[in-house]
Scaffold this active site. Structure first.
Site, PDB file in Angstrom:
ATOM      1  N   ASP A  32       0.854  -1.190   0.000  1.00 35.52           N
ATOM      2  CA  ASP A  32       0.000   0.000   0.000  1.00 35.52           C
ATOM      3  C   ASP A  32       0.889   1.238   0.000  1.00 35.52           C
ATOM      4  O   ASP A  32       1.907   1.276   0.693  1.00 35.52           O
ATOM      5  CB  ASP A  32      -0.903   0.005   1.236  1.00 35.52           C
ATOM      6  CG  ASP A  32      -2.154   0.856   1.049  1.00 35.52           C
ATOM      7  OD1 ASP A  32      -2.011   2.078   0.833  1.00 35.52           O
ATOM      8  OD2 ASP A  32      -3.264   0.297   1.123  1.00 35.52           O
ATOM      9  N   THR A  36      -4.485   6.683   0.463  1.00 34.18           N
ATOM     10  CA  THR A  36      -5.832   6.740   1.030  1.00 34.18           C
ATOM     11  C   THR A  36      -5.984   5.822   2.238  1.00 34.18           C
ATOM     12  O   THR A  36      -6.942   5.963   2.996  1.00 34.18           O
ATOM     13  CB  THR A  36      -6.900   6.352  -0.018  1.00 34.18           C
ATOM     14  OG1 THR A  36      -6.624   5.041  -0.517  1.00 34.18           O
ATOM     15  CG2 THR A  36      -6.895   7.334  -1.186  1.00 34.18           C
ATOM     16  N   TYR A 142     -14.687   6.180 -13.102  1.00 36.30           N
ATOM     17  CA  TYR A 142     -14.414   5.118 -12.131  1.00 36.30           C
ATOM     18  C   TYR A 142     -14.976   3.791 -12.627  1.00 36.30           C
ATOM     19  O   TYR A 142     -14.251   2.781 -12.698  1.00 36.30           O
ATOM     20  CB  TYR A 142     -15.016   5.477 -10.779  1.00 36.30           C
ATOM     21  CG  TYR A 142     -15.079   4.305  -9.819  1.00 36.30           C
ATOM     22  CD1 TYR A 142     -13.927   3.627  -9.439  1.00 36.30           C
ATOM     23  CD2 TYR A 142     -16.300   3.860  -9.298  1.00 36.30           C
ATOM     24  CE1 TYR A 142     -13.984   2.547  -8.564  1.00 36.30           C
ATOM     25  CE2 TYR A 142     -16.357   2.792  -8.425  1.00 36.30           C
ATOM     26  CZ  TYR A 142     -15.201   2.140  -8.065  1.00 36.30           C
ATOM     27  OH  TYR A 142     -15.263   1.072  -7.213  1.00 36.30           O
ATOM     28  N   ARG A 283     -24.991  14.569  -7.113  1.00 41.08           N
ATOM     29  CA  ARG A 283     -23.591  14.385  -7.472  1.00 41.08           C
ATOM     30  C   ARG A 283     -23.519  13.765  -8.862  1.00 41.08           C
ATOM     31  O   ARG A 283     -24.368  12.941  -9.222  1.00 41.08           O
ATOM     32  CB  ARG A 283     -22.878  13.486  -6.462  1.00 41.08           C
ATOM     33  CG  ARG A 283     -22.863  14.041  -5.051  1.00 41.08           C
ATOM     34  CD  ARG A 283     -22.102  13.144  -4.101  1.00 41.08           C
ATOM     35  NE  ARG A 283     -22.633  11.790  -4.057  1.00 41.08           N
ATOM     36  CZ  ARG A 283     -22.171  10.835  -3.262  1.00 41.08           C
ATOM     37  NH1 ARG A 283     -21.154  11.077  -2.459  1.00 41.08           N
ATOM     38  NH2 ARG A 283     -22.709   9.633  -3.264  1.00 41.08           N
TER      39      ARG A 283
END
Length: 330
Positions: A32, A36, A142, A283
């Protein structure tokens, strides 16, 4: 004992995955870059490598030191509105990242990967609940990046024999019942933790993004699945591939949809707080309804979610929120 690499194992879903793997007796390696995720979320028994999976030099170092038997990939950016605003960031991290990982897996003869994909690959579905074979026309970068990743894995399987299981998450929710890890993001965009933040702070108001969707109460409807149930599905997928089964995709959801207003009312019941609310603009990239048909995962993988009650899911998230109001920032 098999050694599993969890790419993204410091994130919300990844950290729960690592805890579940270790509880089941697996040896776990985490990769990682902590962009985030949180170092504090990683299980103390996991071996941690700090680096970016787009970096093949980093990956080769890891694979040369560890005898990896299989990979669980949870190392993608996943915020829909951000992907609309910054699509190149998503294609770079999500698509380039998985290409680098697959190339190094091929070099080191690692032939199994379980991959986190998403309901966002379906876009605006033709019908509900959504089947794995449903039309896939993503409406966000995404979702498109995840669908590209699925296509890449398909062709790499055909060419190089790297088997994959693509797990299409609906809405991951809740927290580990041990209270040690839970959902925490530096910029929180997910519904349930944002509602619970307001419940935990009298100075905040919950922003409901849109009340004019084509749904019974005007707010969009989603299918919520507990984080532990998601993790269990990955372990079943590892066993499925170890048995020599062919690559495929599975929906992971409860097959039950809840509107934003229904989640809000359940959170008020769980927390016994008012949770003041403001109606805000929609959104970008949000479909009206996303509900899974998860029959395939239940029948083929033998997946049996333990958290079937949305109230119970929210209760686990509330326990984490109360004990960790600032997440991992102590």
């Amino acid at each position: 004992m098999e050694t599993i690499l969890v790419a993204g194992g410091a994130g919300y879903i990844g950290s729960h995955m690592v805890y579940c793997l270790i509880d089941k007796g697996f040896d776990v390696v985490v990769a990682d870059n902590l962009s985030t995720g949180f170092r504090a979320a990683i299980h103390p028994k996991a071996r941690f490598y700090h680096g970016d999976t787009r970096d093949k030099v980093f990956l080769r170092t890891l694979f040369s030191r560890e005898k990896i038997d299989a990979v669980i990939h949870m190392d993608a950016y996943s915020i829909v509105p951000e992907s609309v605003e910054n699509p190149l960031k998503y294609f770079d991290n999500n698509v380039v990242g998985v290409i680098s990982l697959l190339e190094v897996m091929k070099e080191y003869d690692v032939r199994r990967i379980v991959f986190s994909t998403t309901a966002a690959v379906y876009g605006i579905p033709e019908f509900e609940p959504i089947l794995e074979e449903s039309l896939k026309v993503p409406i966000s970068p995404y979702g498109d990046s995840k669908l590209m990743m699925e296509h890449i894995m398909h062709w790499v399987d055909q060419a190089d024999g790297i088997k994959y299981v693509a797990l299409r998450y609906f809405n991951a929710a809740g927290a580990h019942p041990n209270g040690l890890i839970g959902e925490a993001h530096r910029n929180e965009t997910h519904l349930i933790p944002n509602i619970l933040k307001v419940a935990n702070d009298d100075n905040l108001k919950f922003h409901m993004y849109g009340d004019d969707y084509q749904t019974p109460d005007g707010t969009n409807i989603r299918d919520y699945v507990h984080i532990i149930d998601l993790a269990e599905a990955h372990i079943l997928a590892l066993a499925y591939m170890k048995d020599g089964k062919s690559s495929t995709a599975f929906n992971l959801g409860s097959s039950q949809g809840y509107s934003v207003k229904e989640i809000l009312e359940t959170a008020r019941e769980v927390t016994n707080r008012t949770i003041p609310t403001i109606i805000a603009a929609r959104r970008p990239g949000d479909p009206d309804v996303l509900v899974a048909d998860s029959t395939k995962a239940r029948e083929i993988l033998g997946w049996k979610p333990q958290y079937n009650d949305i109230k119970e899911i929210i209760q686990t998230a509330w326990q984490w929120q109360q004990n960790n109001p600032r997440g991992y920032q102590k």
